[in-house]
Design a protein around this motif. Structure first.
Motif, PDB file in Angstrom:
ATOM      1  N   ILE A 155       0.680  -1.188   0.147  1.00 35.73           N
ATOM      2  CA  ILE A 155       0.131   0.017   0.262  1.00 35.73           C
ATOM      3  C   ILE A 155       0.872   1.294  -0.108  1.00 35.73           C
ATOM      4  O   ILE A 155       1.676   1.391   1.106  1.00 35.73           O
ATOM      5  CB  ILE A 155      -0.886  -0.074   1.380  1.00 35.73           C
ATOM      6  CG1 ILE A 155      -1.946  -1.263   1.443  1.00 35.73           C
ATOM      7  CG2 ILE A 155      -1.714   1.183   1.271  1.00 35.73           C
ATOM      8  CD1 ILE A 155      -2.457  -1.515   2.585  1.00 35.73           C
ATOM      9  N   LEU A 156       0.868   1.940  -0.999  1.00 41.94           N
ATOM     10  CA  LEU A 156       1.474   3.262  -0.986  1.00 41.94           C
ATOM     11  C   LEU A 156       0.750   4.490  -0.557  1.00 41.94           C
ATOM     12  O   LEU A 156      -0.247   4.570  -1.127  1.00 41.94           O
ATOM     13  CB  LEU A 156       2.140   3.481  -2.506  1.00 41.94           C
ATOM     14  CG  LEU A 156       2.771   2.481  -3.115  1.00 41.94           C
ATOM     15  CD1 LEU A 156       3.277   2.864  -4.537  1.00 41.94           C
ATOM     16  CD2 LEU A 156       4.330   2.266  -2.474  1.00 41.94           C
ATOM     17  N   ALA A 157       1.490   5.225   0.338  1.00 41.53           N
ATOM     18  CA  ALA A 157       0.580   6.056   1.091  1.00 41.53           C
ATOM     19  C   ALA A 157       1.363   7.415   1.445  1.00 41.53           C
ATOM     20  O   ALA A 157       2.642   7.350   1.366  1.00 41.53           O
ATOM     21  CB  ALA A 157       0.073   5.644   2.350  1.00 41.53           C
ATOM     22  N   LYS A 158       0.670   8.515   1.882  1.00 36.19           N
ATOM     23  CA  LYS A 158       1.371   9.643   2.469  1.00 36.19           C
ATOM     24  C   LYS A 158       1.112   9.625   4.041  1.00 36.19           C
ATOM     25  O   LYS A 158       0.057   9.371   4.643  1.00 36.19           O
ATOM     26  CB  LYS A 158       0.594  10.814   1.783  1.00 36.19           C
ATOM     27  CG  LYS A 158       1.240  12.249   2.317  1.00 36.19           C
ATOM     28  CD  LYS A 158       0.612  13.330   1.610  1.00 36.19           C
ATOM     29  CE  LYS A 158       1.366  14.541   2.164  1.00 36.19           C
ATOM     30  NZ  LYS A 158       0.784  15.862   1.651  1.00 36.19           N
ATOM     31  N   LYS A 159       2.279   9.647   4.684  1.00 36.18           N
ATOM     32  CA  LYS A 159       2.341   9.686   6.160  1.00 36.18           C
ATOM     33  C   LYS A 159       1.947  11.093   6.556  1.00 36.18           C
ATOM     34  O   LYS A 159       2.301  11.924   5.970  1.00 36.18           O
ATOM     35  CB  LYS A 159       3.774   9.267   6.640  1.00 36.18           C
ATOM     36  CG  LYS A 159       4.136   9.636   8.059  1.00 36.18           C
ATOM     37  CD  LYS A 159       3.680   8.364   8.966  1.00 36.18           C
ATOM     38  CE  LYS A 159       3.494   8.485  10.322  1.00 36.18           C
ATOM     39  NZ  LYS A 159       2.807   7.474  10.966  1.00 36.18           N
ATOM     40  N   GLN A 160       0.885  11.062   7.299  1.00 34.72           N
ATOM     41  CA  GLN A 160       0.353  12.298   7.978  1.00 34.72           C
ATOM     42  C   GLN A 160       0.770  12.478   9.390  1.00 34.72           C
ATOM     43  O   GLN A 160       1.391  11.399   9.882  1.00 34.72           O
ATOM     44  CB  GLN A 160      -1.245  11.959   8.276  1.00 34.72           C
ATOM     45  CG  GLN A 160      -2.032  11.835   6.780  1.00 34.72           C
ATOM     46  CD  GLN A 160      -1.826  12.873   5.649  1.00 34.72           C
ATOM     47  OE1 GLN A 160      -1.495  14.262   6.173  1.00 34.72           O
ATOM     48  NE2 GLN A 160      -2.154  12.545   4.548  1.00 34.72           N
ATOM     49  N   PRO A 161       1.084  13.728   9.809  1.00 34.29           N
ATOM     50  CA  PRO A 161       1.657  13.945  11.194  1.00 34.29           C
ATOM     51  C   PRO A 161       0.736  13.494  12.220  1.00 34.29           C
ATOM     52  O   PRO A 161      -0.471  13.176  12.073  1.00 34.29           O
ATOM     53  CB  PRO A 161       1.501  15.426  11.251  1.00 34.29           C
ATOM     54  CG  PRO A 161       0.915  16.033  10.202  1.00 34.29           C
ATOM     55  CD  PRO A 161       0.434  15.106   9.413  1.00 34.29           C
ATOM     56  N   PRO A 162       1.178  13.036  13.325  1.00 35.03           N
ATOM     57  CA  PRO A 162       2.516  13.210  13.828  1.00 35.03           C
ATOM     58  C   PRO A 162       3.594  12.320  13.440  1.00 35.03           C
ATOM     59  O   PRO A 162       3.383  11.053  13.182  1.00 35.03           O
ATOM     60  CB  PRO A 162       2.336  13.161  15.531  1.00 35.03           C
ATOM     61  CG  PRO A 162       1.434  12.153  15.528  1.00 35.03           C
ATOM     62  CD  PRO A 162       0.270  12.390  14.429  1.00 35.03           C
ATOM     63  N   TYR A 163       4.732  12.821  12.946  1.00 38.14           N
ATOM     64  CA  TYR A 163       5.514  11.990  12.275  1.00 38.14           C
ATOM     65  C   TYR A 163       6.543  11.452  13.158  1.00 38.14           C
ATOM     66  O   TYR A 163       6.999  10.158  12.967  1.00 38.14           O
ATOM     67  CB  TYR A 163       6.582  12.783  11.367  1.00 38.14           C
ATOM     68  CG  TYR A 163       5.854  13.299  10.259  1.00 38.14           C
ATOM     69  CD1 TYR A 163       5.384  12.742   9.203  1.00 38.14           C
ATOM     70  CD2 TYR A 163       5.488  14.867  10.318  1.00 38.14           C
ATOM     71  CE1 TYR A 163       4.609  13.537   8.178  1.00 38.14           C
ATOM     72  CE2 TYR A 163       4.842  15.567   9.181  1.00 38.14           C
ATOM     73  CZ  TYR A 163       4.274  14.795   8.117  1.00 38.14           C
ATOM     74  OH  TYR A 163       3.574  15.289   7.089  1.00 38.14           O
ATOM     75  N   LEU A 164       6.778  11.911  14.445  1.00 41.91           N
ATOM     76  CA  LEU A 164       7.474  11.369  15.494  1.00 41.91           C
ATOM     77  C   LEU A 164       6.981  10.977  16.730  1.00 41.91           C
ATOM     78  O   LEU A 164       5.706  11.356  16.928  1.00 41.91           O
ATOM     79  CB  LEU A 164       8.566  12.434  15.889  1.00 41.91           C
ATOM     80  CG  LEU A 164       9.818  12.794  15.209  1.00 41.91           C
ATOM     81  CD1 LEU A 164       9.326  13.269  13.798  1.00 41.91           C
ATOM     82  CD2 LEU A 164      10.739  13.779  15.938  1.00 41.91           C
ATOM     83  N   GLN A 165       7.413   9.635  17.162  1.00 42.60           N
ATOM     84  CA  GLN A 165       6.316   9.148  18.292  1.00 42.60           C
ATOM     85  C   GLN A 165       7.548   8.663  19.405  1.00 42.60           C
ATOM     86  O   GLN A 165       8.763   8.377  19.191  1.00 42.60           O
ATOM     87  CB  GLN A 165       5.881   7.866  17.739  1.00 42.60           C
ATOM     88  CG  GLN A 165       4.796   7.834  16.689  1.00 42.60           C
ATOM     89  CD  GLN A 165       3.759   8.404  17.062  1.00 42.60           C
ATOM     90  OE1 GLN A 165       3.192   8.486  18.127  1.00 42.60           O
ATOM     91  NE2 GLN A 165       2.859   8.759  16.183  1.00 42.60           N
ATOM     92  N   PRO A 166       7.033   9.103  20.691  1.00 42.67           N
ATOM     93  CA  PRO A 166       7.843   8.611  21.689  1.00 42.67           C
ATOM     94  C   PRO A 166       7.803   7.031  21.905  1.00 42.67           C
ATOM     95  O   PRO A 166       6.991   6.515  21.374  1.00 42.67           O
ATOM     96  CB  PRO A 166       6.975   9.065  23.014  1.00 42.67           C
ATOM     97  CG  PRO A 166       5.721   9.213  22.453  1.00 42.67           C
ATOM     98  CD  PRO A 166       5.711   9.709  20.968  1.00 42.67           C
ATOM     99  N   PHE A 167       8.705   6.419  22.508  1.00 43.18           N
ATOM    100  CA  PHE A 167       8.905   5.079  22.503  1.00 43.18           C
ATOM    101  C   PHE A 167       7.762   4.697  23.827  1.00 43.18           C
ATOM    102  O   PHE A 167       7.558   5.460  24.685  1.00 43.18           O
ATOM    103  CB  PHE A 167      10.397   4.612  22.912  1.00 43.18           C
ATOM    104  CG  PHE A 167      11.182   4.377  21.902  1.00 43.18           C
ATOM    105  CD1 PHE A 167      11.086   3.522  20.950  1.00 43.18           C
ATOM    106  CD2 PHE A 167      12.180   5.359  21.857  1.00 43.18           C
ATOM    107  CE1 PHE A 167      12.054   3.539  19.694  1.00 43.18           C
ATOM    108  CE2 PHE A 167      13.125   5.525  20.549  1.00 43.18           C
ATOM    109  CZ  PHE A 167      13.084   4.226  19.826  1.00 43.18           C
ATOM    110  N   SER A 168       7.385   3.288  23.482  1.00 40.02           N
ATOM    111  CA  SER A 168       6.463   2.757  24.639  1.00 40.02           C
ATOM    112  C   SER A 168       7.403   2.355  25.834  1.00 40.02           C
ATOM    113  O   SER A 168       8.571   2.134  25.356  1.00 40.02           O
ATOM    114  CB  SER A 168       5.716   1.505  24.234  1.00 40.02           C
ATOM    115  OG  SER A 168       6.434   0.446  24.058  1.00 40.02           O
ATOM    116  N   ASN A 169       6.962   1.938  26.877  1.00 44.45           N
ATOM    117  CA  ASN A 169       7.786   1.130  28.004  1.00 44.45           C
ATOM    118  C   ASN A 169       8.260  -0.130  27.608  1.00 44.45           C
ATOM    119  O   ASN A 169       8.975  -0.760  28.211  1.00 44.45           O
ATOM    120  CB  ASN A 169       7.276   1.496  29.130  1.00 44.45           C
ATOM    121  CG  ASN A 169       5.918   0.640  29.488  1.00 44.45           C
ATOM    122  OD1 ASN A 169       5.509   0.100  28.377  1.00 44.45           O
ATOM    123  ND2 ASN A 169       5.306   0.974  30.570  1.00 44.45           N
TER     124      ASN A 169
END
Ligand code: SF4
Lengths: 283, 334
Positions: free
Chosen positions: B67-81
């Motif tokens: 599936i080719l797509a456009k990433k939408q924000p948020p682009y950055l994610q914090p790590f889970s524990n």
């Protein structure tokens, strides 16, 4: 149709001549009643009438007669007009995208199975479209039912069990030139290809590792539920343990404990039985 | 287009679903050109296909689609524990793709997503700009970015240059550190690039017994080790991740063999570091995978979802090969 483990293939057709081709091919018998249902051991057919609302209603009514695990595939079969002159009248096409013109919503059957049948997208419209209507929503095929069919079918089964096959009837211009009798005949000629594709889908789907609980497994769990008054969480744990047991010991019956359980047990004792049974199933 | 392994299935990537808005993007065109025979299906958003209800993950794995797509924000994610605690206080992950070409039984992706199809986001530029912006906002303090988190980016490289844009980005931004975690042996696909000092190739390794049993479709351990050795020899920073360490009856024996095989080939002193991580997974994901994979014993053992301190024997064993300062034992982010 070679359905696996007593699963049925459910065909949904809008018009009597479309259903007639399915019924002729599989030698289905009419089921007495107000709705146009037909069946044999492996196949079931519902003829819904024209339009997506009717199609959705009858598809839902037909499918609600079955446990979802006993449905092998749900197939919308019928005719469609084409905007593409390269399609010839009588060609059979497999639909990989269904768009409802009125809402713009699209539905996507899984395309997991190898096939020679060419693919196309389809738009479901609310009124008859002809070449004089300039605002054709999207190139491809046009019908009046498939979106209603998909929406209803997806309440019962996943996209891997939903199939939509359409035969080209016209190019939005010459619909009236072909009689229903000729159309039925042309569809009947395509039925071997339809049956072959459906069989291949059933074969693919049979390769899943996921275990769908059969009625006897459900009865077993429900008996435990009422006798042991188990919580939702315990029910979920036991269901998973039953799945694991069936996978590990396909020939063995489930442990026969519930018949000996007294309903007068204390909660602690009941929980202990659930724990022990879970362990026994997981062994 | 049949799939030789499972003859009734269509070949993997027989279909490419393309978001209308990125259909003309160069990266989309490049991938479409690689799969010239694929059936193209236009979509409005990847979620129409990826998030459909009642999908059968294991069946889709036999004939996965792109599936080719456009990433939408948020682009950055914090790590889970559930993730390894980073040595950098500023650690994030990005998702240039969702889903993986491999099929590890213990993979959290099976619990997280309904679909085995692979989403490739073609607007890497937008993700990289967002990383730069965050880096600026944090006064250019070193930033750690995991680029292969909900996928295996190196394994995905064969679908279309997935790693090269990140190598170029690393060269341009020396204070942004990137980790590309992988089980792939396809190092040759990026070997022609000069190794950025802030780009870490991290190979996940498991004992042969576990890899054969649980890491379906992934290259053999010997192949991964060969790729890691080649990378080290060519000057790349390489991290080894013995992760997840799965409980087993002969755990210390099989790890003894794995460590001795590994460090017979690789000089621990040349590694960036070595991590040891237990099996860990959120309860919800665990339950979903348990239901979907009744054949996998991993989900039917008594397993601690909250990992316990490591088996001392394994730690002792690895310390025979890996200097203390290079050994990182798993610690939760929280
Ligand atoms: S290689 Fe990594 S991302 Fe891919 S299936 Fe295995 S654990 Fe999941």
């Amino acid at each position: 149709m070679n359905s696996t483990s007593a699963q049925k293939t459910i065909f949904i057709a809008a018009l009597p001549f479309e259903g007639g081709a399915v019924s002729d091919y599989f030698r289905l018998k009419r089921i007495p009643g107000p709705l146009a249902y037909f069946e044999n051991d492996a196949n079931f057919l519902a003829v819904t009438g024209v339009g997506k609302a009717r199609c959705a209603a009858v598809t839902g009514a037909a499918l609600s007669q079955f446990d979802s695990h006993s449905i092998g595939a749900v197939v919308n079969i019928g005719i469609a007009g084409s905007t593409d002159r390269r399609h010839r009248v009588g060609d059979l096409l497999l639909i990989n995208k269904i768009t409802e013109a009125a809402t713009g919503r699209s539905y996507f059957p899984d395309m997991l199975c190898a096939t020679q049948i060419p693919e196309e997208c389809l738009t479901t419209v609310d009124t008859v479209v002809n070449e004089h209507v300039t605002a054709i929503p999207e190139n491809g095929l046009m019908d009046m039912e498939a979106a209603g069919f998909y929406e209803a079918a997806s309440l019962f089964v996943g996209p891997h069990k939903i199939i939509c096959l359409k035969m080209i009837s016209d190019h939005l211009s010459n619909l009236s030139k072909i009689s229903p009798v000729q159309m039925r005949q042309a569809l009947l000629q395509n039925m071997p290809q339809v049956a072959e594709y459906v069989t291949a889908v059933l074969q693919c789907n049979a390769q899943t590792n996921a275990i769908e609980l059969q009625p006897d497994h459900m009865a077993y769990l429900n008996q435990l539920k009422s006798k042991l008054r188990i919580t939702q969480t315990q029910y979920a744990v036991l269901s998973d343990a039953v799945r694991r047991f069936i996978n590990a010991h396909p020939q063995q019956p489930l442990p026969d404990v519930h018949l000996t359980i007294s309903t007068k047990l204390q909660k602690k004792q009941r929980n202990q039985i659930v724990d022990e049974l879970t362990q026994q199933l997981l062994c | 287009m049949t799939n030789s392994r499972n003859s009734c299935f269509a070949k993997p990537y027989s279909h490419i679903y393309v978001e209308q808005q990125i259909a003309e993007a160069p990266r989309a065109i490049d991938i479409l050109n690689r799969f010239g025979n694929a059936e193209i299906v236009r979509i409005d958003t990847y979620k129409q296909v990826f998030n459909r209800p009642k999908q059968q993950f294991d069946l889709q794995k036999k004939s996965a689609k792109i599936i080719l797509a456009k990433k939408q924000p948020p682009y950055l994610q914090p790590f889970s524990n559930q993730c390894q605690k980073s040595e950098f206080p500023n650690a994030v992950y990005v998702t240039p793709a969702l889903g993986c070409v491999y099929d590890c039984d213990f993979c959290f992706l099976h619990g997280m997503y309904n679909s085995a199809n692979i989403v490739v986001f073609v607007n890497i530029d937008d993700i990289q700009k967002a990383i730069c912006k965050t880096h600026e906002e944090q006064n250019r303090t070193p930033l750690w970015v995991s680029i292969s988190y909900e996928t295996d980016l190196l394994a995905l490289d064969s679908l279309g240059a997935a790693v090269a844009p990140w190598i170029a980005f690393a060269h341009q931004h020396p204070n942004i550190f990137m980790e590309c975690r992988t089980r792939s042996s396809a190092f040759h696909r990026i070997a022609m690039h000069s190794p950025p000092p802030n780009f870490i190739l991290a190979w996940s390794l498991s004992p042969r017994e576990h890899a054969q049993k649980y890491e379906h479709r992934a290259p053999r351990i010997e192949q991964r080790l060969r790729a890691a050795k080649e990378a080290i020899d060519m000057g790349w920073k390489v991290r080894l991740c013995f992760d997840p360490v799965l409980n087993d009856t002969h755990l210390s024996d099989i790890f003894q063999r794995l460590f001795s095989d590994t460090f017979a080939q690789l000089d621990a002193c040349k590694l960036f570091d070595v991590t040891l991580g237990p099996f860990r997974m959120g309860n919800d994901f665990f339950k979903r995978i348990q239901r979907a994979r009744p054949q996998c014993d991993l989900f039917y053992r008594k397993i601690e979802l909250e990992p316990e301190p490591f088996d001392r024997a394994i730690v002792k064993e690895i310390q025979k090969y890996v200097p203390r300062e290079k050994l990182v034992l798993w610690q939760s982010q929280s």
